[in-house]
Design an enzyme around this catalytic site. Structure first.
Site, PDB file in Angstrom:
ATOM      1  N   ASP A  98       0.693  -1.005  -0.010  1.00  0.00           N
ATOM      2  CA  ASP A  98      -0.043   0.148   0.107  1.00  0.00           C
ATOM      3  C   ASP A  98       0.879   1.198   0.145  1.00  0.00           C
ATOM      4  O   ASP A  98       1.786   1.040   0.612  1.00  0.00           O
ATOM      5  CB  ASP A  98      -0.971   0.112   1.335  1.00  0.00           C
ATOM      6  CG  ASP A  98      -2.218   0.142   0.745  1.00  0.00           C
ATOM      7  OD1 ASP A  98      -2.663   1.366   0.475  1.00  0.00           O
ATOM      8  OD2 ASP A  98      -3.083  -0.879   1.119  1.00  0.00           O
ATOM      9  N   ASP A 199      -3.012   4.518  -2.367  1.00  0.00           N
ATOM     10  CA  ASP A 199      -4.225   4.790  -1.424  1.00  0.00           C
ATOM     11  C   ASP A 199      -4.515   6.317  -1.615  1.00  0.00           C
ATOM     12  O   ASP A 199      -3.868   7.079  -1.805  1.00  0.00           O
ATOM     13  CB  ASP A 199      -3.836   4.586   0.245  1.00  0.00           C
ATOM     14  CG  ASP A 199      -4.719   5.192   1.099  1.00  0.00           C
ATOM     15  OD1 ASP A 199      -5.803   4.215   1.211  1.00  0.00           O
ATOM     16  OD2 ASP A 199      -4.682   6.068   1.697  1.00  0.00           O
ATOM     17  N   GLU A 254      -6.519   3.718  -5.785  1.00  0.00           N
ATOM     18  CA  GLU A 254      -7.640   3.810  -5.459  1.00  0.00           C
ATOM     19  C   GLU A 254      -8.504   5.251  -5.734  1.00  0.00           C
ATOM     20  O   GLU A 254      -7.909   6.331  -5.239  1.00  0.00           O
ATOM     21  CB  GLU A 254      -7.674   3.751  -3.883  1.00  0.00           C
ATOM     22  CG  GLU A 254      -8.957   3.644  -3.217  1.00  0.00           C
ATOM     23  CD  GLU A 254      -8.990   3.978  -1.511  1.00  0.00           C
ATOM     24  OE1 GLU A 254     -10.050   3.656  -0.952  1.00  0.00           O
ATOM     25  OE2 GLU A 254      -8.263   4.647  -1.182  1.00  0.00           O
ATOM     26  N   HIS A 320     -10.989  -4.491   2.788  1.00  0.00           N
ATOM     27  CA  HIS A 320     -10.866  -4.286   4.231  1.00  0.00           C
ATOM     28  C   HIS A 320     -11.819  -2.827   4.712  1.00  0.00           C
ATOM     29  O   HIS A 320     -11.813  -2.400   5.550  1.00  0.00           O
ATOM     30  CB  HIS A 320      -9.255  -3.875   4.735  1.00  0.00           C
ATOM     31  CG  HIS A 320      -8.947  -2.621   3.705  1.00  0.00           C
ATOM     32  ND1 HIS A 320      -8.892  -2.614   2.433  1.00  0.00           N
ATOM     33  CD2 HIS A 320      -8.702  -1.466   4.505  1.00  0.00           C
ATOM     34  CE1 HIS A 320      -8.403  -1.327   2.195  1.00  0.00           C
ATOM     35  NE2 HIS A 320      -8.225  -0.516   3.199  1.00  0.00           N
ATOM     36  N   ASP A 321     -12.254  -2.149   3.169  1.00  0.00           N
ATOM     37  CA  ASP A 321     -13.165  -1.157   3.605  1.00  0.00           C
ATOM     38  C   ASP A 321     -14.802  -1.580   3.241  1.00  0.00           C
ATOM     39  O   ASP A 321     -15.593  -0.668   3.486  1.00  0.00           O
ATOM     40  CB  ASP A 321     -12.976  -0.041   2.869  1.00  0.00           C
ATOM     41  CG  ASP A 321     -11.770   0.758   3.057  1.00  0.00           C
ATOM     42  OD1 ASP A 321     -11.228   0.659   4.314  1.00  0.00           O
ATOM     43  OD2 ASP A 321     -11.000   1.036   2.094  1.00  0.00           O
TER      44      ASP A 321
HETATM   45  C1  GLC Z   1      -8.561   4.247   1.930  1.00  0.00           C
HETATM   46  C2  GLC Z   1      -8.165   3.078   2.511  1.00  0.00           C
HETATM   47  C3  GLC Z   1      -8.952   3.221   3.845  1.00  0.00           C
HETATM   48  C4  GLC Z   1      -8.201   4.393   4.816  1.00  0.00           C
HETATM   49  C5  GLC Z   1      -8.165   5.559   3.650  1.00  0.00           C
HETATM   50  C6  GLC Z   1      -7.295   6.586   4.594  1.00  0.00           C
HETATM   51  O1  GLC Z   1      -9.755   4.558   1.608  1.00  0.00           O
HETATM   52  O2  GLC Z   1      -8.534   2.000   1.904  1.00  0.00           O
HETATM   53  O3  GLC Z   1      -8.746   1.779   4.685  1.00  0.00           O
HETATM   54  O4  GLC Z   1      -9.064   4.505   5.923  1.00  0.00           O
HETATM   55  O5  GLC Z   1      -7.546   5.451   2.642  1.00  0.00           O
HETATM   56  O6  GLC Z   1      -5.970   6.507   4.209  1.00  0.00           O
END
Ligand code: GLC
Ligand code: CA
Length: 538
Positions: A98, A199, A254, A320-321
């Site tokens: 990540d 991320d 992302e 994980h989200d």
């Molecule tokens: C992304 C991650 C998430 C995190 C956020 C802040 O959305 O997947 O788990 O809380 O970024 O870094």
């Protein structure tokens, strides 16, 4: 057809904290992952993606990094990470990490310097502004917090944070910051890391001038001004040209607020940005509106058709989200195995790189936590504290926090029926799902018809079948309960038939059956959540 290894690969997301605890402290670690690489190999995994394992005060489970070039002691050491890389590479697997570069922790050395004075050389690594009439510089709301600004007494200014106050946003407009990030990324790539999941990357460019969101109220949560700003693609291209393009790696972004057009911009090879963004429209939809089969079919069709030959996408139904898809969209009691296998079939017969999230391959379901003390996720905890402080009713607020919480999908991996699901000999950092006696890897490995073996077979079929990876997508007319599509290339044609309902549905085809998620597929009827793949003669 532009063949690439990362298009043909299957990625497995490991949430390190919850995967496997090797030293009995209740927290998953790197040696734990190393010990389990063979199971991933058996499944057919090519790439392992690790959620953040960097040094961090752990406010958002690793997403607030205090040192990019150090391993958090809870996961053990850099030497362990190096052996994980070596072991994975020996087994023919890659490891991607990540990369959290929209923000750091407020404990990062850069931020500690930055907040010292307005003249500090690191001041402009972050986004500082004066308040307006004694209030925040604008009305932006953060994820996990009511305002996107926090006042800092030392210098009398506010700093911006898209997420919690402990996660200050980096100032990408500053070329020195960008150079520092590039240097850090190069360091990891020289170490042998095989790529990154970037991320929250769409937040790196904001609307110039940071204007107020328009609407009612003091803190407004409307993302457009906070992301996909005018420099977004230029920053990605610069990152690519200065570092990423010099290595044979995988990159997945992302990218929030993605459209087919912007996905093409991010992923078209000639644009030199990233290999692919993740698709979110389908999961955003079902998370917000629940089980919506017609919409799911439309969204998938729209993206499959729109991206074909133009761009590439990362596909996931779990992470994980997100709530686990068997629990949210399938049926995690009566039809747990069938619906888990149905989503395996869908994931592995679409164009795009499939990402599995740990536990999906054994049919793990959402864990249920019954009090706020059992929660860990700051999104739920912050929400709860905020609403209680405003005088909310604890029971009502708890139920709302439960809906927001990302903990249910983060429960420890279920290895066997021993105490704590075989995850740890100590009390796990987050409670295990109570169904571990039945739902665990050991049971899955023993049973040839298990969810695990179905994933394994489905992955093998995908890898041997270029049409399932690169072929065009054509949705077919079918009863409302079904999702039927073909994947077609110059040589072959395949038909995928999915029953998204809990009814028996009549269906006929001339295809030759390759795989089904029921033991004895009926010639006339599909069972609830039945999934089949046929080969059609051309
Ligand atoms: C992304 C991650 C998430 C995190 C956020 C802040 O959305 O997947 O788990 O809380 O970024 O870094
Ligand atoms: Ca441990």
């Amino acid at each position: 057809m532009n063949r690439k290894l990362w298009k043909e690969s299957v990625v497995y997301q490991v949430y390190p904290k919850s995967f496997s605890d090797s030293n009995g402290d209740g927290i998953g670690d790197l040696q734990g992952i190393i010990a389990r690489l063979d199971d991933l190999k058996t499944l057919g995994v090519d790439i392992v993606w690790l959620n953040p394992i960097y040094a961090s005060p752990d406010v958002d489970n690793g997403y607030a990094i205090s040192d990019y070039q150090a391993v958090h002691p809870q996961f053990e050491t850099m030497a362990d990470l190096e052996s994980l890389l070596d072991e994975a590479h020996r087994g023919g697997m890659k490891v991607i990490m990540d990369l959290v570069i929209n923000h750091t922790s407020d404990q990062h050395a850069w931020f500690i310097e930055s907040r010292k004075s307005k003249e500090n050389p690191y001041r402009d690594f972050y986004i500082w502004r004066d308040g307006k009439s004694g209030r925040e510089p604008n009305n932006w709301r953060a994820h996990f917090h009511k305002s996107a600004w926090t006042f800092d007494v030392a210098t009398g200014q506010y700093y911006l944070h898209t997420f919690s106050p402990q996660q200050p946003d980096l100032n990408w407009e500053n070329p020195k910051l960008r150079a520092a990030l590039q240097q850090m990324i190069r360091w990891w790539l020289e170490k042998g890391i095989d790529g990154f999941r970037l991320d929250a990357i769409s937040f790196i460019s904001k609307t110039p001038g940071l204007p107020d969101h328009v609407g009612e109220g003091r803190y407004i949560f409307s993302l457009p001004n906070m992301m996909n700003g005018p420099q977004y693609h230029a920053y990605l291209r610069e990152l690519n040209r200065s570092v990423l393009c010099n290595y044979d790696i995988v990159t997945v972004g992302e990218c929030i607020g993605l459209t087919v057009e912007s996905a093409i911009e991010v992923s078209a090879p000639e644009r030199e940005e990233l290999n692919m963004p993740f698709l979110f429209e389908h999961s955003d939809y079902y998370v917000n509106f629940g089980k919506t089969p017609e919409k799911l079919k439309d969204i998938i069709t729209h993206w499959q058709v729109g991206l074909h030959d133009k761009g590439w996408i990362g596909l996931a139904f779990n992470s994980h989200d997100l709530p686990r898809v068997v629990s949210l969209f399938g049926n995690d009691t009566q039809y747990r195995e069938a619906s888990a296998k149905l989503f395996a079939t869908l994931l592995l017969t679409l164009e795009g790189t499939p990402f599995l999230y740990q536990g999906e391959e054994i049919g793990m379901t959402n864990a249920c936590y019954n009090s706020i003390e059992e929660f860990n996720d700051l999104s739920a905890l912050n929400y709860y504290r905020e609403k209680i402080a405003e005088g909310g009713d604890p029971q009502v607020v708890f139920e709302q926090a439960r809906r927001i919480s990302r903990d249910p999908c983060r429960s420890p991996y279920q290895w066997n029926s021993a105490e704590n699901a075989g995850f740890s000999t100590a009390k796990p950092w987050l409670g295990v799902n109570q169904n571990y006696g039945e739902v665990n890897l050991e049971n899955n490995l023993k049973d040839p018809n298990s969810v695990f073996h179905y994933y394994r077979r489905m992955i093998a079929i995908r890898k041997q079948t270029p049409a399932l990876i690169y072929g065009s997508f054509e949705r077919q007319e079918a009863p409302a309960e079904l999702f039927v599509y073909r994947r077609i290339d110059e040589n072959e044609s395949y038909q995928v038939v999915l029953n998204l309902s809990e009814q028996e549905v009549r269906f006929s085809t001339h295809g030759r059956l390759m795989i089904a998620n029921t033991e004895k597929p009926d010639a006339e009827f599909l069972q609830p959540y039945e999934a089949r793949v046929y080969r059609l003669t051309r």
